[in-house]
Write an enzyme that holds these catalytic residues in place. Structure first.
Site, PDB file in Angstrom:
ATOM      1  N   ASP A 168      26.638   1.702 -21.767  1.00 12.35           N
ATOM      2  CA  ASP A 168      25.768   1.371 -20.628  1.00 12.35           C
ATOM      3  C   ASP A 168      26.498   0.573 -19.548  1.00 12.35           C
ATOM      4  O   ASP A 168      25.889   0.186 -18.546  1.00 12.35           O
ATOM      5  CB  ASP A 168      24.551   0.573 -21.115  1.00 12.35           C
ATOM      6  CG  ASP A 168      23.650   1.421 -22.016  1.00 12.35           C
ATOM      7  OD1 ASP A 168      23.646   2.659 -21.854  1.00 12.35           O
ATOM      8  OD2 ASP A 168      22.975   0.847 -22.887  1.00 12.35           O
ATOM      9  N   LYS A 215      21.991   9.997 -19.252  1.00 16.09           N
ATOM     10  CA  LYS A 215      21.316   8.689 -19.288  1.00 16.09           C
ATOM     11  C   LYS A 215      20.115   8.708 -18.329  1.00 16.09           C
ATOM     12  O   LYS A 215      19.631   9.759 -17.976  1.00 16.09           O
ATOM     13  CB  LYS A 215      22.315   7.583 -18.943  1.00 16.09           C
ATOM     14  CG  LYS A 215      23.418   7.434 -19.994  1.00 16.09           C
ATOM     15  CD  LYS A 215      22.849   6.959 -21.315  1.00 16.09           C
ATOM     16  CE  LYS A 215      23.891   6.914 -22.408  1.00 16.09           C
ATOM     17  NZ  LYS A 215      23.306   6.645 -23.730  1.00 16.09           N
TER      18      LYS A 215
HETATM   19  C1  S3P Z   1      20.484   2.524 -27.214  1.00 19.92           C
HETATM   20  C2  S3P Z   1      21.439   3.483 -27.431  1.00 19.92           C
HETATM   21  C3  S3P Z   1      22.262   4.069 -26.372  1.00 19.92           C
HETATM   22  C4  S3P Z   1      22.164   3.274 -25.069  1.00 19.92           C
HETATM   23  C5  S3P Z   1      20.763   2.858 -24.754  1.00 19.92           C
HETATM   24  C6  S3P Z   1      20.209   1.985 -25.875  1.00 19.92           C
HETATM   25  C7  S3P Z   1      19.720   1.999 -28.369  1.00 19.92           C
HETATM   26  O1  S3P Z   1      21.823   5.392 -26.119  1.00 19.92           O
HETATM   27  O2  S3P Z   1      22.693   4.013 -23.986  1.00 19.92           O
HETATM   28  O3  S3P Z   1      20.690   2.140 -23.548  1.00 19.92           O
HETATM   29  O4  S3P Z   1      19.072   0.936 -28.246  1.00 19.92           O
HETATM   30  O5  S3P Z   1      19.749   2.632 -29.425  1.00 19.92           O
HETATM   31  P1  S3P Z   1      22.377   6.656 -26.957  1.00 19.92           P
HETATM   32  O6  S3P Z   1      21.840   6.578 -28.332  1.00 19.92           O
HETATM   33  O7  S3P Z   1      21.862   7.859 -26.214  1.00 19.92           O
HETATM   34  O8  S3P Z   1      23.874   6.541 -26.883  1.00 19.92           O
END
Ligand code: S3P
Length: 448
Positions: free
Chosen positions: A331, A358
């Site tokens: 992020d 995203k």
């Molecule tokens: C998160 C996982 C990440 C991240 C998101 C929060 C989480 O996403 O980008 O802001 O809390 O599990 P991805 O699982 O798609 O990588």
């Protein structure tokens, strides 16, 4: 998609060259841990008390969904919440669609939790969330016995998920490094008899595993290959309510930290920043760039370490960021690109394919944000290459695309650029960092 679904009218803002930033702040609670504390609290028997919860729109939508599924969720004071859970597989069928607003995490984790219960629920969100792929989570949940109806192409929202009466434990290798996929499978696996296993080639954030253990589950995480993990959860535990202290979010801390690095003479302190090693890739990278970031270790809570950070204005140099670091800073690339723009030399960030899915296509949006402000940038395959010249001309208007992190990154850029930087809509900052503008102003940031 420039207007705010959540707040109605767009809220534009301009950031301009500011004097040295000074002061001490605590950024809000970690978003990942906040979502999980409410979901696990709802799946536990007894009472869960959460302090330091992030009261941003994303997490508040998860709180509403837990209520709609039968848990009692109450705010007892500022950032203090109480959840009375229904037990594993105990969700009731919600009367209305569950609306997750802008939040992929809330939506995908709750899909996992619902998939192990014999109830049907409609999942929906704003235009940004409706455009994001859900197949990655639905595929394993279907293997576990859940059924999906009315999904659009790619399993996009809105859709109806019918949870399994008798969910099956599975062994699942995640196709991409994603804590959301891993967590959805583990949350569904809570209701399955036997052992549910998730294998990931690149380790993603492990807050779900740590918190499941804290709530009494039998869960084991082992190393798998050079960068991966194998996580095994024994199903049908009796989760007990627990106390959760939410540390400050390193992904939110990233914005004041980069601001202090690029604004000359700055000296700021951030307290209680979570330092789980699966979240700290940005800090490693900034230090490699020459950033002055001092860290003093503090206590940890429920397996989550935290520290105080002191950050001073620094001359940064370009570096190469390896692809295997991506899950630990997924992020943070937007704001790293801002730091790279102020650095001397080229920064190459490799392996950014996940940025395309995203809250917006962050790979394209980062390049646009830099370009409109006079920074030379290139996308080459899945890599982002930024030519740092030691200063940023600025003067651009940045399009937010319903993405909180684009808005905050662009505003940070404007605090040190030659000409002001405008952002078309700051409304989405409320999803993750409601106090961003006043907190940055308290440090000396100039916005108008
Ligand atoms: C998160 C996982 C990440 C991240 C998101 C929060 C989480 O996403 O980008 O802001 O809390 O599990 P991805 O699982 O798609 O990588």
């Amino acid at each position: 998609m420039t207007h705010s679904d959540a707040a109605g009218q767009p809220i534009p803002l301009e950031a301009r060259s500011s004097g040295a930033l000074n002061g001490r702040v605590r950024v809000p609670g970690d978003k990942s841990i906040s979502h999980r504390s409410l979901i696990l609290g709802a799946l536990a028997v007894g009472e869960t008390r959460v302090s330091g919860l992030l009261e941003g729109e994303d997490v508040l939508n998860t709180a509403k969904s837990m209520r709609a599924l039968g848990a009692r969720v109450e705010r007892t004071g500022p950032f203090a919440w109480k959840v009375a859970g229904v037990g594993v597989a105990g969700f009731a069928e919600p009367a209305a669609p569950l609306d997750f607003g802008n939040s992929g995490t809330g939506c995908r984790l709750v899909m996992g939790a619902v998939a192990g219960c014999p109830v049907s629920a409609v999942f929906d969100g704003d235009a940004s969330l409706r455009s994001r792929p859900m197949r990655r989570v639905l595929d394993p949940l279907e293997l576990m016995g859940a059924k999906v109806r009315a999904g659009k192409e790619g399993g996009r929202l809105p859709l109806t998920l019918q949870g399994a009466r008798d969910p099956l434990p599975i062994t699942y290798r995640t196709p991409v490094a994603s804590a959301q996929i891993k967590s959805a499978v583990l949350l569904a696996g809570l209701a399955a008899p036997g052992v549910t296993t998730v294998i990931e080639t690149e380790a993603s954030r492990d807050h779900t595993e740590l918190m499941l253990k804290h709530f009494g589950a039998d869960i084991v995480s082992e190393k798998e290959g050079s960068h991966g993990r194998k996580i095994s959860l024994t199903g049908q535990p009796e989760l007990h309510g627990a106390d959760v202290v939410v540390p400050a979010d390193p992904s939110s801390a990233a914005f004041p930290i980069v601001a202090a690095l690029v604004v000359d003479g700055s000296d700021i302190v951030l307290s209680d920043v979570m330092t789980n090693p699966l979240r700290t890739g940005l800090f490693t990278t900034l230090r490699e760039m020459g950033a002055s970031i001092e860290q003093s270790a503090l206590r940890g809570d429920a397996g989550e370490p935290m520290a105080q950070f002191r950050v001073r204005g620094s001359r940064l140099r370009g570096v190469e960021v390896p692809p295997e670091r991506a899950p630990s800073m997924i992020d943070e690339y937007l704001v790293l690109a801002v730091a790279a723009s102020f650095a001397e030399g080229t920064t190459i960030m490799r392996g950014l394919q996940e940025l395309r899915v995203k809250e917006s296509d962050r790979l394209a949006a980062t390049a646009d944000m830099l370009r409109v402000n006079g920074v030379r940038v290139e996308i080459s395959g899945d890599d982002l290459i930024v030519e740092g010249k030691g200063h940023v001309p600025g003067g651009g208007l940045v399009t937010t695309h319903m993405d909180h992190r684009i808005a905050m990154s662009a505003l940070v850029m404007g605090l040190a650029s030659d000409k002001p930087v405008k952002v078309d809509d700051t409304a989405f900052i409320a999803t993750s960092f409601p106090d961003f503008i006043p907190m940055m102003r308290s440090l000396g940031a100039e916005f108008s």
